[in-house]
Design an enzyme around this catalytic site. Structure first.
Site, PDB file in Angstrom:
ATOM      1  N   ASP A 108       0.777  -1.344   0.148  1.00  0.00           N
ATOM      2  CA  ASP A 108      -0.245  -0.022  -0.066  1.00  0.00           C
ATOM      3  C   ASP A 108       0.851   1.337  -0.007  1.00  0.00           C
ATOM      4  O   ASP A 108       0.470   2.319  -0.663  1.00  0.00           O
ATOM      5  CB  ASP A 108      -0.994   0.055   1.295  1.00  0.00           C
ATOM      6  CG  ASP A 108      -2.110  -0.885   0.994  1.00  0.00           C
ATOM      7  OD1 ASP A 108      -2.329  -1.281  -0.177  1.00  0.00           O
ATOM      8  OD2 ASP A 108      -2.708  -1.386   1.934  1.00  0.00           O
ATOM      9  N   GLY A 109       1.862   1.080   0.578  1.00  0.00           N
ATOM     10  CA  GLY A 109       2.763   2.569   0.656  1.00  0.00           C
ATOM     11  C   GLY A 109       3.289   2.721  -0.790  1.00  0.00           C
ATOM     12  O   GLY A 109       3.542   3.983  -1.100  1.00  0.00           O
TER      13      GLY A 109
ATOM     14  N   ASN B  12      -4.823   9.265   1.573  1.00  0.00           N
ATOM     15  CA  ASN B  12      -5.318   8.460   2.738  1.00  0.00           C
ATOM     16  C   ASN B  12      -5.808   9.557   3.800  1.00  0.00           C
ATOM     17  O   ASN B  12      -6.857   9.424   4.233  1.00  0.00           O
ATOM     18  CB  ASN B  12      -4.136   7.358   3.166  1.00  0.00           C
ATOM     19  CG  ASN B  12      -4.387   5.995   2.814  1.00  0.00           C
ATOM     20  OD1 ASN B  12      -5.399   5.985   1.875  1.00  0.00           O
ATOM     21  ND2 ASN B  12      -3.899   5.040   3.285  1.00  0.00           N
ATOM     22  N   ASP B  13      -4.693  10.050   4.320  1.00  0.00           N
ATOM     23  CA  ASP B  13      -4.974  10.881   5.740  1.00  0.00           C
ATOM     24  C   ASP B  13      -3.949  11.925   6.048  1.00  0.00           C
ATOM     25  O   ASP B  13      -2.732  11.862   5.699  1.00  0.00           O
ATOM     26  CB  ASP B  13      -5.142   9.703   6.978  1.00  0.00           C
ATOM     27  CG  ASP B  13      -4.126   8.847   6.950  1.00  0.00           C
ATOM     28  OD1 ASP B  13      -2.933   9.052   6.562  1.00  0.00           O
ATOM     29  OD2 ASP B  13      -4.378   7.611   7.336  1.00  0.00           O
TER      30      ASP B  13
ATOM     31  N   ARG C 134       3.767  11.427  26.713  1.00  0.00           N
ATOM     32  CA  ARG C 134       2.946  12.760  27.107  1.00  0.00           C
ATOM     33  C   ARG C 134       1.717  12.491  26.240  1.00  0.00           C
ATOM     34  O   ARG C 134       1.990  12.527  24.944  1.00  0.00           O
ATOM     35  CB  ARG C 134       3.634  13.584  27.284  1.00  0.00           C
ATOM     36  CG  ARG C 134       4.800  13.760  28.297  1.00  0.00           C
ATOM     37  CD  ARG C 134       5.613  15.115  28.262  1.00  0.00           C
ATOM     38  NE  ARG C 134       4.929  16.111  28.786  1.00  0.00           N
ATOM     39  CZ  ARG C 134       5.226  17.350  28.592  1.00  0.00           C
ATOM     40  NH1 ARG C 134       6.107  17.633  28.148  1.00  0.00           N
ATOM     41  NH2 ARG C 134       4.428  18.387  29.383  1.00  0.00           N
TER      42      ARG C 134
ATOM     43  N   ASP D 240      -3.480  10.879  21.893  1.00  0.00           N
ATOM     44  CA  ASP D 240      -2.245  10.581  21.365  1.00  0.00           C
ATOM     45  C   ASP D 240      -2.256  11.488  20.117  1.00  0.00           C
ATOM     46  O   ASP D 240      -1.080  11.352  19.523  1.00  0.00           O
ATOM     47  CB  ASP D 240      -2.018   9.262  21.042  1.00  0.00           C
ATOM     48  CG  ASP D 240      -1.748   8.336  22.338  1.00  0.00           C
ATOM     49  OD1 ASP D 240      -1.540   9.082  23.518  1.00  0.00           O
ATOM     50  OD2 ASP D 240      -1.624   7.026  22.460  1.00  0.00           O
TER      51      ASP D 240
END
Length: 267
Positions: A58-59, A127-128, A138, A157
């Site tokens: 997919d990459g 995609n995103d 943190r 996160d």
């Protein structure tokens, strides 16, 4: 027909398959051209091919699509990776792929894309856009605004803003829904939020989303896995629909639900 090849050269199986593909393509009268996927811009040869064939996972398909969007060239993925959700064919379908391409027995499916802007830097993807913590120990505090109106402030996160195509990627891992890519959306999904509200927000594709860092913990911003910058307290990233659309070669009439069943091994 001239076929441009984008190959994941870190996978021996993909490089080996490239040789088979080139030989089989010549036998049916197709010309092949290896495309440079490392250049920071899109070289002219990307505009000289009829179809971009991405050989890898997919990459590799994402990288090929990012460049092909600029020349509006359709992409066909052949899966030499693991899941290969974006790929249309498997290596054993080589002859079927070439027969379909040379006969024109295929359809082209267009999909909406996404854009992230930080200052004078803009990057488009399929995609995103992911806004996530840099310090693994943190949480970060992120304020989300949609179409000029405040939505929520998340302690989490990170946040994933995905297209329908990207709903099967990081957004799905973060607990978001799977969305048929024909249903064009922008999907906002928090990653491990410390909040009673952890649901995804599904918005029209022309929505304007602004994510602002509201404390002293910095975040990184990436588009389709490529980091484009970092944000500190008071900094924002603007996210919306990109102007150009992605075009994919479809060889079968398989629906989205059946594709999910097959790709995720749910049978």
């Amino acid at each position: 027909m001239r076929l441009g090849l984008v190959v994941n050269r870190e996978r021996f199986a993909a490089v080996e398959f490239e040789t088979r593909f080139e030989e089989a393509a010549r036998e049916v009268g197709c010309e092949t051209l290896a495309l440079d996927q490392e250049s920071p811009s899109t070289p002219p040869d990307w505009d000289e091919v009829d179809v971009v064939v991405a050989i890898g996972g997919d990459g590799t398909v994402l990288n090929a699509t990012r460049r092909a969007m600029l020349t509006e060239t359709p992409v066909l993925g052949i899966n030499l990776g693991t899941l290969g959700f974006l790929a249309e064919a498997e290596p054993e379908q080589l002859q079927e792929v070439l027969e379909a391409l040379t006969s024109g027995d295929y359809t082209i499916e267009e999909r909406n894309t996404i854009m992230a802007t930080i200052g004078d830097i803009s990057e488009a993807g399929l995609n995103d856009v992911v806004v996530e913590k840099i310090d693994s120990q943190r949480l970060v505090v992120l304020d989300v605004e949609v179409n000029g109106e405040r939505f929520l402030t998340y302690r989490a996160d990170g946040i994933v803003v995905a297209t329908s195509t990207g709903s099967t990627a990081y957004g799905f891992s973060a607990g978001g829904p799977l969305i048929d890519p024909r249903v064009e959306t922008l999907l906002v999904t928090p990653v491990a939020p410390h909040s009673l509200f952890d649901r995804s927000l599904v918005m029209p594709p022309d929505s304007k989303i602004v994510i602002t860092v509201t404390d002293d913990r910095p975040v990184r911003v990436s588009v389709d896995g490529r980091e484009i910058g970092s944000l500190h307290e008071g900094d924002s990233v603007d996210i919306g629909q990109a102007d150009r659309r992605a075009r994919f070669i479809r060889l079968s009439s398989e629906g989205f639900a059946a594709r999910v069943t097959r790709k995720f091994g749910l049978e």
